[in-house]
Design an enzyme around this catalytic site. Structure first.
Site, PDB file in Angstrom:
ATOM      1  N   ASP A 108      10.713 -35.215   4.394  1.00  0.00           N
ATOM      2  CA  ASP A 108       9.718 -35.957   3.844  1.00  0.00           C
ATOM      3  C   ASP A 108      10.248 -36.666   2.504  1.00  0.00           C
ATOM      4  OD1 ASP A 108       7.364 -35.246   5.270  1.00  0.00           O
ATOM      5  OD2 ASP A 108       7.581 -32.956   4.431  1.00  0.00           O
ATOM      6  N   ASP A 168       3.703 -37.054  11.325  1.00  0.00           N
ATOM      7  CA  ASP A 168       3.540 -37.429   9.901  1.00  0.00           C
ATOM      8  C   ASP A 168       4.807 -38.379   9.472  1.00  0.00           C
ATOM      9  OD1 ASP A 168       2.838 -35.047  10.811  1.00  0.00           O
ATOM     10  OD2 ASP A 168       2.726 -34.181   8.785  1.00  0.00           O
ATOM     11  N   THR A 228       1.608 -28.256  18.965  1.00  0.00           N
ATOM     12  CA  THR A 228       0.879 -28.303  17.451  1.00  0.00           C
ATOM     13  C   THR A 228       1.545 -27.341  16.438  1.00  0.00           C
ATOM     14  OG1 THR A 228      -1.012 -28.836  16.320  1.00  0.00           O
ATOM     15  CG2 THR A 228      -0.934 -26.669  17.432  1.00  0.00           C
ATOM     16  N   ARG A 240      -5.492 -34.657  10.806  1.00  0.00           N
ATOM     17  CA  ARG A 240      -4.568 -35.362   9.937  1.00  0.00           C
ATOM     18  C   ARG A 240      -3.314 -36.065  10.733  1.00  0.00           C
ATOM     19  NH1 ARG A 240      -4.637 -32.332   6.209  1.00  0.00           N
ATOM     20  NH2 ARG A 240      -2.568 -31.263   6.131  1.00  0.00           N
ATOM     21  N   TRP A 244      -2.342 -39.512  10.354  1.00  0.00           N
ATOM     22  CA  TRP A 244      -0.925 -40.414  10.196  1.00  0.00           C
ATOM     23  C   TRP A 244      -0.640 -41.065  11.316  1.00  0.00           C
ATOM     24  CZ3 TRP A 244      -0.530 -39.505   5.332  1.00  0.00           C
ATOM     25  CH2 TRP A 244      -0.308 -38.105   4.940  1.00  0.00           C
ATOM     26  N   SER A 356      -3.904 -26.377   5.462  1.00  0.00           N
ATOM     27  CA  SER A 356      -3.166 -25.429   6.595  1.00  0.00           C
ATOM     28  C   SER A 356      -4.233 -24.642   6.880  1.00  0.00           C
ATOM     29  CB  SER A 356      -1.843 -24.862   6.009  1.00  0.00           C
ATOM     30  OG  SER A 356      -1.745 -23.759   6.835  1.00  0.00           O
ATOM     31  N   SER A 359      -5.517 -20.796  13.009  1.00  0.00           N
ATOM     32  CA  SER A 359      -6.518 -20.644  14.352  1.00  0.00           C
ATOM     33  C   SER A 359      -5.779 -19.538  15.182  1.00  0.00           C
ATOM     34  CB  SER A 359      -6.578 -22.023  14.951  1.00  0.00           C
ATOM     35  OG  SER A 359      -5.677 -22.148  15.849  1.00  0.00           O
TER      36      SER A 359
HETATM   37  N1  GLY Z   1       2.605 -33.571   6.299  1.00  0.00           N
HETATM   38  C1  GLY Z   1       2.151 -32.544   6.302  1.00  0.00           C
HETATM   39  C2  GLY Z   1       0.574 -32.610   6.197  1.00  0.00           C
HETATM   40  O1  GLY Z   1       0.008 -33.486   6.495  1.00  0.00           O
HETATM   41  O2  GLY Z   1      -0.003 -31.416   6.073  1.00  0.00           O
END
Ligand code: GLY
Length: 395
Positions: A108, A168, A228, A240, A244, A356, A359
């Site tokens: 990241d 991402d 996933t 998301r 991305w 986050s 599930s």
């Molecule tokens: N890059 C991690 C997220 O989008 O939660």
């Protein structure tokens, strides 16, 4: 492509201005608490707590400071100077972080160093920002696997359970293009190009939904399987992740010039749009829609809007108008029903995001659900800025 949401209202220029002004003022109000510290990734009951510069998300807060600085400077507001000083303090922290290798052993580096240090360098010529961002690019390329031709997201580099990329990461790669530009050394760009190609070939499914993560065979580098991590289940499209993908494909085209990425962008964006609920702000996974008792991820709408606003630069006017309208419609919905309007209720910018969510089919813990998050706030401001002016991007 089927045109969707034809009747939906778009955000007006006046609303963009109001939303940006409120956002920049909210950032200013937060400076006393968040100059030497950073915002936590997500709010709790609407409020961010301060943290050290040791998580993957801290660059977004600094990015909000720089976007606010741009806005205030344009208005000749005296507050611009305070924002610049705060941004510079945060850049020092990012230089210290990379020099001392504090929580940087992951991919990241772009999320951390583009909106903070590259932004500082581009806007003010901050040399420490440049130094830190080049060091971050050096760190990022240590995670490249020449056999699989991708940058590994997380974990130690020698374990098969880590031998994967995630969608991402497409947003981490502009840092490498920038580093090549600044240093004249093509090694960064070459790695970025290889990763983009591997990622786009594998994370995008036949129907243009996307895998969040994709594994490769460690010995041969051959594609193995998708899975996933933060989505509802393996075969679903994590909202998301899809967002991305939208922004990632736009940036992939910007940096590589490969025409096929325009078509892929359109299809990935179409899948996203086709799976939005009526108000155009997705649930946390595109499996869910109106009537489902599930949280939203408002950050995905802002991220996708930014991707669309980037991509229209490379489209003819007629086509560009379509995506610009989608972006303006999503922003209208965010502004009307998701944006914070009262600083007494939240110190963030946009409510109803999901970081986050657990599930039955994923291994995620439940945190930052139905809250603000730092990237949701940042990309909302970026999208507004893109609508406000011809923005020179930090990515
Ligand atoms: N890059 C991690 C997220 O989008 O939660």
């Amino acid at each position: 492509m089927r045109i969707l949401f034809e009747e939906k209202e778009v955000i007006s220029g006046e609303e963009v201005e109001k939303a940006l002004a409120f956002s920049a003022e909210q950032v200013l109000r937060n400076l006393p608490e968040f100059t030497d510290k950073f915002q936590k990734a997500y709010s709790e009951d609407g409020f961010y707590q301060p943290i050290e510069n040791n998580y993957w998300t801290t660059g977004f807060w600094t990015g909000e400071i720089w976007l606010s600085y741009e806005y205030m400077k344009e208005k000749n507001a005296k507050d611009a100077e305070g924002l610049r000083k705060a941004g510079d303090i945060q850049v020092e922290s990012f230089l210290n972080r990379i020099d001392n290798k504090i929580e940087v052993d992951h991919h990241d580096m772009g999320f951390l160093y583009s909106p903070s240090c590259v932004a500082a360098y581009k806007l003010t010529g901050n040399e420490k920002g440049k130094e830190a961002a080049i060091k971050a690019a050096d760190q990022l390329i240590t995670r490249y696997h020449p056999v699989g031709e991708f940058i590994q997201a997380w974990g130690p580099m020698d374990a098969p359970e880590n031998y994967r990329l995630i969608i991402d990461c497409l947003l981490n790669l502009p840092l490498l293009y920038w580093a090549s530009e600044e240093t004249g050394d093509n090694k960064y760009r070459d790695i970025a190009e290889k990763h983009i190609h591997t990622a786009i070939k594998n994370v995008i499914r036949e129907d243009y939904s996307t895998w969040h993560t994709f594994f490769f065979d460690m010995q041969t580098g051959e594609p193995d399987h998708g899975a996933t991590c933060q989505g509802y289940r393996d075969g679903s499209a994590w909202a998301r992740g899809q967002a991305w993908g939208v922004y990632g494909c736009a940036l992939a085209y910007k940096y590589t010039g490969r025409k096929e990425y325009i078509t892929i962008f359109k299809n990935v964006a179409q899948y996203f749009l086709e799976h939005l609920p009526k108000d155009m702000v997705p649930f946390w996974d595109l499996e869910f829609t109106d009537g489902d008792d599930q949280p939203r991820d408002s950050s995905s709408a802002s991220i996708a809007a930014c991707g669309m606003l980037e991509m229209i630069k490379y489209m003819d006017e007629e086509e560009g108008t379509i995506y610009k309208k989608y972006a303006r419609q999503m922003l209208k919905s965010l502004y009307d029903n998701y944006a914070v309007k009262d600083s007494g209720k939240s110190n963030g910018l946009v409510l109803h995001s999901t970081y986050s969510n657990h599930s039955p089919y994923n291994t995620c813990n439940h945190y930052g659900v139905d809250e603000c998050n730092s990237w949701g706030d940042y990309f909302y401001m970026e999208a507004l800025t893109r609508l406000h002016k011809d923005w020179n991007l930090y990515w």
